[in-house]
Design a protein around this motif. Structure first.
Motif, short mmCIF file in Angstrom:
data_model
loop_
_atom_site.label_atom_id
_atom_site.label_comp_id
_atom_site.label_asym_id
_atom_site.label_seq_id
_atom_site.Cartn_x
_atom_site.Cartn_y
_atom_site.Cartn_z
N ILE A 30 35.24 -67.93 -0.61
CA ILE A 30 36.19 -66.91 -0.17
C ILE A 30 37.32 -67.60 0.57
O ILE A 30 37.07 -68.41 1.48
N MET A 31 38.54 -67.26 0.18
CA MET A 31 39.70 -67.82 0.87
C MET A 31 40.61 -66.70 1.36
O MET A 31 40.50 -65.55 0.93
N HIS A 32 41.50 -67.04 2.27
CA HIS A 32 42.45 -66.06 2.85
C HIS A 32 43.48 -66.93 3.58
O HIS A 32 43.09 -67.85 4.30
N PRO A 33 44.77 -66.66 3.42
CA PRO A 33 45.75 -67.53 4.10
C PRO A 33 45.70 -67.35 5.62
O PRO A 33 46.19 -68.20 6.36
N LEU A 34 45.14 -66.23 6.06
CA LEU A 34 45.08 -65.85 7.46
C LEU A 34 46.50 -65.63 8.00
O LEU A 34 47.42 -66.23 7.49
N PRO A 35 46.73 -64.84 9.00
CA PRO A 35 45.72 -64.11 9.76
C PRO A 35 45.08 -62.99 8.94
O PRO A 35 45.76 -62.33 8.15
N ARG A 36 43.75 -62.80 9.14
CA ARG A 36 43.11 -61.62 8.56
C ARG A 36 43.31 -60.47 9.54
O ARG A 36 43.39 -60.71 10.76
N ASP A 37 43.38 -59.27 9.02
CA ASP A 37 43.56 -58.10 9.89
C ASP A 37 42.17 -57.60 10.26
O ASP A 37 41.48 -57.00 9.44
N SER A 38 41.76 -57.87 11.49
CA SER A 38 40.39 -57.55 11.91
C SER A 38 40.25 -56.15 12.50
O SER A 38 39.17 -55.78 12.95
N ARG A 39 41.34 -55.36 12.51
CA ARG A 39 41.22 -53.98 13.00
C ARG A 39 40.35 -53.18 12.04
O ARG A 39 40.41 -53.41 10.83
N VAL A 40 39.54 -52.26 12.60
CA VAL A 40 38.56 -51.56 11.75
C VAL A 40 39.20 -50.84 10.57
O VAL A 40 38.59 -50.72 9.51
N GLU A 41 40.44 -50.38 10.72
CA GLU A 41 41.08 -49.63 9.63
C GLU A 41 41.44 -50.56 8.46
O GLU A 41 41.75 -50.09 7.37
N SER A 42 41.47 -51.85 8.68
CA SER A 42 41.87 -52.80 7.63
C SER A 42 40.67 -53.64 7.21
O SER A 42 40.04 -53.39 6.21
N ARG A 43 40.38 -54.64 8.00
CA ARG A 43 39.24 -55.54 7.85
C ARG A 43 38.95 -55.89 6.38
O ARG A 43 37.93 -55.51 5.82
#
Ligand code: NCD
Length: 354
Positions: A270-283
Motif C-alpha cells: 500500500i502506498m500513499h504520497p501523504l499526507p493522509r487525511d486521518s479525520r474520521v469523515e475521510s480516512r
C-alpha cells in the motif's frame, strides 16, 4: 542526455535511462540518507527552497537532501512573506533569486507557474508541485519505492499491476506517476475515482499512447483485485470550490485490512504520497492497516531523501565525485533507526483552527 543544468519541470521529460541513472545514484546514497555515512560534494552550494503552498515532507526532504550533500539551504514559505505580495512578477523574483543561489526548488499553487519561473533563470529549477498539475519528484520516489518493494520478491517494474484510488483529478502526484509508468513494460493501471474526480483524459491518453493498459474500474472491490500496488490518495480539499463539494467527495473509498488482504495480490503493498487525511469523515487508509508490514507509506517518505539527493547531484553535475567524498558518520543515531523498523503510532489528526 545528461541531467546536468536541466530544469526538472514535469515527469514526461524523463526517459528510461534518466530514471535508471537517478535510481543508481540514489542506491549509492542510501547510507548517507540512513546516516551511516556523509558526503560533501555540495559544500559551498546554496539551495533556495521556495514553498508557496503547505508542505512538510517535500520541503523538509528537499532541504535534508541538499544539506546531506554538504550544501546550505535557504527556506522561504508562503507567498505573503515574499515580494510577490507587493506585485512583483514571477519572472523578476526568479531572476533575483537566481543571482543568490545555485538551484531553486519551487512549489506553487498555480499550474504552469514553475515553468514560467524557470524562464527567468539560468540555474536549474525543480518543480515541487504546481497546483493540481504535476509533482515530478514525488513520482520519481514513488517509482523508486515500487522498484524497491518489488525487488524484495525478485521482480522489477515490468509486469506491474497498480491500482490508483481517490482524487485523480486534482492529485498532481498521480498525474506525474502515470507519465513515469510509460517507461516500463507491460504495466496495467486501474483507476478508481468517483465521476467528478476522474483522471484527466489527456493523462489517460498519453499513458495509453505510451503502452500502459489503463482500466477505469466500476467498483472499488473489482479494481483492487490482484493489484500489486494500491496507491491511495487524499481528496484535495484545497482545490474544491466549496466546503460542501469537498464533503460530498470525501470518504468514498476507504482501504481496510480485510479488503486489502482478500482482494490484492499476496505480495501487494500500500502506498500513499501523504499526507493522509486521518479525520474520521475521510480516512482513506483505515486504522486497522497501521501496523501492516505491507503498508509502505513511511518507507516511501524515507525514500524522498536518497532520490532527491541523487537528483541534486545529477542536476548540479557532481555525481562522479560522490565515491571519493564518502566518510563514516560519527554522531549518535538510535540503534533501531532504519527504513523498515519505525514504530507505528496512532493516526489521530492534529486539531487546529481552519
Ligand atoms: C502531495 C502533494 O503535495 O501533492 N504531498 C506530497 O508532496 N507528498 C499529496 C497531497 O497533498 O495530497
Amino acid at each position: 542526455m545528461s541531467l546536468a543544468g536541466r530544469h526538472i519541470l514535469q515527469a514526461s521529460q524523463f526517459d528510461r535511462s534518466d530514471l535508471d541513472q537517478i535510481f543508481a545514484v540514489a542506491d549509492q546514497l542510501r547510507p548517507v540518507a540512513l546516516r551511516t555515512e556523509t558526503v560533501d560534494v555540495l559544500r559551498g552550494a546554496v539551495l533556495a527552497n521556495l514553498f508557496f503552498e503547505p508542505s512538510t515532507r517535500t520541503r523538509v526532504s528537499f532541504g535534508a537532501a541538499f544539506a546531506r550533500l554538504g550544501g546550505t539551504v535557504l527556506d522561504t514559505t508562503g507567498l505573503q512573506s515574499t515580494s510577490m505580495a507587493k506585485g512583483e512578477s514571477l519572472y523578476d523574483t526568479a531572476r533575483v533569486v537566481a543571482g543568490y543561489v545555485d538551484v531553486i526548488v519551487l512549489r506553487s499553487p498555480e499550474a504552469g507557474a514553475v515553468e514560467e519561473f524557470a524562464r527567468g533563470t539560468q540555474i536549474p529549477v525543480i518543480n515541487a508541485g504546481d497546483g493540481p498539475r504535476e509533482h515530478p519528484t514525488q513520482a520519481l520516489l514513488d517509482v523508486y519505492t515500487i522498484r524497491d518493494e518489488r525487488r524484495r520478491n525478485g521482480r522489477d517494474l515490468d509486469g506491474l499491476r497498480i491500482t490508483i484510488v481517490g482524487d485523480l483529478k486534482y492529485g498532481r502526484t498521480v498525474h506525474s506517476l502515470m507519465h513515469l509508468l510509460r517507461l516500463y513494460r507491460d504495466v496495467q493501471v486501474t483507476l478508481i475515482a468517483e465521476d467528478s474526480l476522474r483522471m484527466p483524459d489527456e493523462v489517460v491518453q498519453q499513458a495509453r499512447a505510451g503502452g500502459v493498459r489503463v482500466v477505469e474500474s466500476a467498483t472499488f472491490e473489482e479494481g483492487l483485485r490482484d493489484a500489486d500496488v494500491v496507491y491511495m490518495t487524499r481528496i484535495q480539499e484545497e482545490r474544491f470550490k466549496t466546503p460542501a463539494d469537498f464533503s460530498r467527495a470525501r470518504g468514498k473509498y476507504r482501504l481496510t485490512r480485510p479488503l486489502f488482504e482478500r482482494l490484492c495480490s499476496p505480495s501487494a503493498v500500500i502506498m500513499h504520497p501523504l499526507p493522509r487525511d486521518s479525520r474520521v469523515e475521510s480516512r482513506e487508509l483505515d486504522d486497522d492497516l497501521t501496523t501492516h508490514p505491507r503498508l509502505a507509506i513511511f518507507r516511501q517518505t524515507d525514500n524522498g531523501v536518497p532520490v532527491r539527493m541523487a537528483l541534486f547531484a545529477l542536476v548540479l553535475g557532481c555525481e562522479a565525485h560522490l565515491p571519493e567524498s564518502r566518510r563514516p558518520a560519527r554522531w549518535y543515531r538510535p540503534a533501531a533507526f532504519g527504513p523498515h523498523d519505525a514504530p507505528m503510532l496512532p493516526t489521530e489528526p492534529m486539531r487546529f483552527e481552519r
